[in-house]
Design a protein around this motif. Structure first.
Motif, PDB file in Angstrom:
ATOM      1  N   CYS A   1     -26.452   7.814 -13.480  1.00 16.77           N
ATOM      2  CA  CYS A   1     -25.264   8.700 -13.034  1.00 16.77           C
ATOM      3  C   CYS A   1     -24.063   8.623 -14.471  1.00 16.77           C
ATOM      4  O   CYS A   1     -24.858   8.334 -15.609  1.00 16.77           O
ATOM      5  CB  CYS A   1     -24.479   6.926 -12.584  1.00 16.77           C
ATOM      6  N   ASP A   3     -21.413  11.432 -16.680  1.00 22.02           N
ATOM      7  CA  ASP A   3     -20.969  12.844 -16.997  1.00 22.02           C
ATOM      8  C   ASP A   3     -21.429  13.223 -17.579  1.00 22.02           C
ATOM      9  O   ASP A   3     -22.094  13.207 -18.834  1.00 22.02           O
ATOM     10  CB  ASP A   3     -19.556  12.269 -17.838  1.00 22.02           C
ATOM     11  N   THR A  30     -14.724  16.783  -9.883  1.00 20.41           N
ATOM     12  CA  THR A  30     -14.840  15.438 -10.108  1.00 20.41           C
ATOM     13  C   THR A  30     -14.246  15.567 -11.401  1.00 20.41           C
ATOM     14  O   THR A  30     -14.197  14.236 -12.408  1.00 20.41           O
ATOM     15  CB  THR A  30     -16.264  15.043 -10.517  1.00 20.41           C
ATOM     16  N   ASP A  38     -19.910  15.063 -13.049  1.00 21.92           N
ATOM     17  CA  ASP A  38     -19.984  13.844 -12.994  1.00 21.92           C
ATOM     18  C   ASP A  38     -20.795  13.247 -11.514  1.00 21.92           C
ATOM     19  O   ASP A  38     -20.716  14.415 -10.627  1.00 21.92           O
ATOM     20  CB  ASP A  38     -19.107  12.977 -12.076  1.00 21.92           C
ATOM     21  N   THR A  52     -14.845  10.566  -3.820  1.00 16.13           N
ATOM     22  CA  THR A  52     -14.301   9.722  -5.018  1.00 16.13           C
ATOM     23  C   THR A  52     -13.227   9.626  -4.785  1.00 16.13           C
ATOM     24  O   THR A  52     -12.468   9.750  -3.755  1.00 16.13           O
ATOM     25  CB  THR A  52     -14.290  11.360  -5.520  1.00 16.13           C
ATOM     26  N   ASN A  53     -12.484   8.548  -6.231  1.00 21.57           N
ATOM     27  CA  ASN A  53     -11.098   8.452  -6.136  1.00 21.57           C
ATOM     28  C   ASN A  53     -10.311  10.049  -6.005  1.00 21.57           C
ATOM     29  O   ASN A  53     -10.313  11.361  -5.826  1.00 21.57           O
ATOM     30  CB  ASN A  53     -10.813   8.117  -6.917  1.00 21.57           C
ATOM     31  N   TYR A  56      -5.889  11.061 -11.050  1.00 19.62           N
ATOM     32  CA  TYR A  56      -6.806  10.874 -12.392  1.00 19.62           C
ATOM     33  C   TYR A  56      -5.008   9.897 -12.194  1.00 19.62           C
ATOM     34  O   TYR A  56      -4.410   9.536 -12.477  1.00 19.62           O
ATOM     35  CB  TYR A  56      -6.257  12.068 -13.043  1.00 19.62           C
ATOM     36  N   SER A  61      -8.982   8.394 -18.294  1.00 18.90           N
ATOM     37  CA  SER A  61      -9.956   8.991 -18.021  1.00 18.90           C
ATOM     38  C   SER A  61      -9.404  10.916 -17.509  1.00 18.90           C
ATOM     39  O   SER A  61      -8.255  10.483 -16.698  1.00 18.90           O
ATOM     40  CB  SER A  61     -11.084   8.662 -17.267  1.00 18.90           C
ATOM     41  N   HIS A  63     -11.653  12.431 -15.113  1.00 16.00           N
ATOM     42  CA  HIS A  63     -12.569  12.092 -14.233  1.00 16.00           C
ATOM     43  C   HIS A  63     -12.366  11.824 -13.350  1.00 16.00           C
ATOM     44  O   HIS A  63     -11.956  10.479 -13.758  1.00 16.00           O
ATOM     45  CB  HIS A  63     -14.224  11.443 -15.281  1.00 16.00           C
ATOM     46  N   LYS A  64     -12.644  11.939 -12.255  1.00 12.30           N
ATOM     47  CA  LYS A  64     -12.105  11.114 -11.171  1.00 12.30           C
ATOM     48  C   LYS A  64     -13.814  10.084 -11.512  1.00 12.30           C
ATOM     49  O   LYS A  64     -14.921  10.537 -11.597  1.00 12.30           O
ATOM     50  CB  LYS A  64     -12.307  12.048  -9.425  1.00 12.30           C
ATOM     51  N   SER A  65     -12.707   8.849 -10.172  1.00  4.14           N
ATOM     52  CA  SER A  65     -13.990   7.298 -10.407  1.00  4.14           C
ATOM     53  C   SER A  65     -14.622   8.334  -9.104  1.00  4.14           C
ATOM     54  O   SER A  65     -14.678   8.407  -8.078  1.00  4.14           O
ATOM     55  CB  SER A  65     -13.500   6.200  -9.780  1.00  4.14           C
ATOM     56  N   ARG A  67     -17.517   6.803  -5.903  1.00  7.26           N
ATOM     57  CA  ARG A  67     -18.088   5.534  -5.180  1.00  7.26           C
ATOM     58  C   ARG A  67     -19.326   5.895  -4.479  1.00  7.26           C
ATOM     59  O   ARG A  67     -19.008   6.140  -3.882  1.00  7.26           O
ATOM     60  CB  ARG A  67     -16.691   4.435  -4.807  1.00  7.26           C
TER      61      ARG A  67
END
Length: 72
Positions: A1, A3, A30, A38, A52-53, A56, A61, A63-65, A67
């Protein structure tokens, strides 16, 4: 996993040859400036869910986190 930046299409194509599965559909945004940078790849595991969340946190970051829930 991780970026993968501009290399994601190349990485995805090569990992598919090795029977890895991508957790997120191509085109999933992302990154804050757009784009699918990502990804999570799995092999010999079942993906139960991937999300994704919604936002931001600029201090942390752009980038989206991601899950991902797997069935072990």
């Amino acid at each position: 996993c991780g970026d993968f930046n501009k290399q994601l299409p190349i990485v995805a194509r090569e990992l598919q040859k090795l029977k890895f599965t991508a957790a997120f559909n191509p085109g999933t945004v992302t990154h804050k400036q757009g784009g699918h940078l990502d990804q999570v790849f799995v092999k010999n595991l079942t993906i139960r869910s991937a999300a994704t969340n919604n936002g931001y946190i600029d201090e942390v970051s752009d980038h989206k986190s991601l899950r991902v829930t797997l069935k072990l």
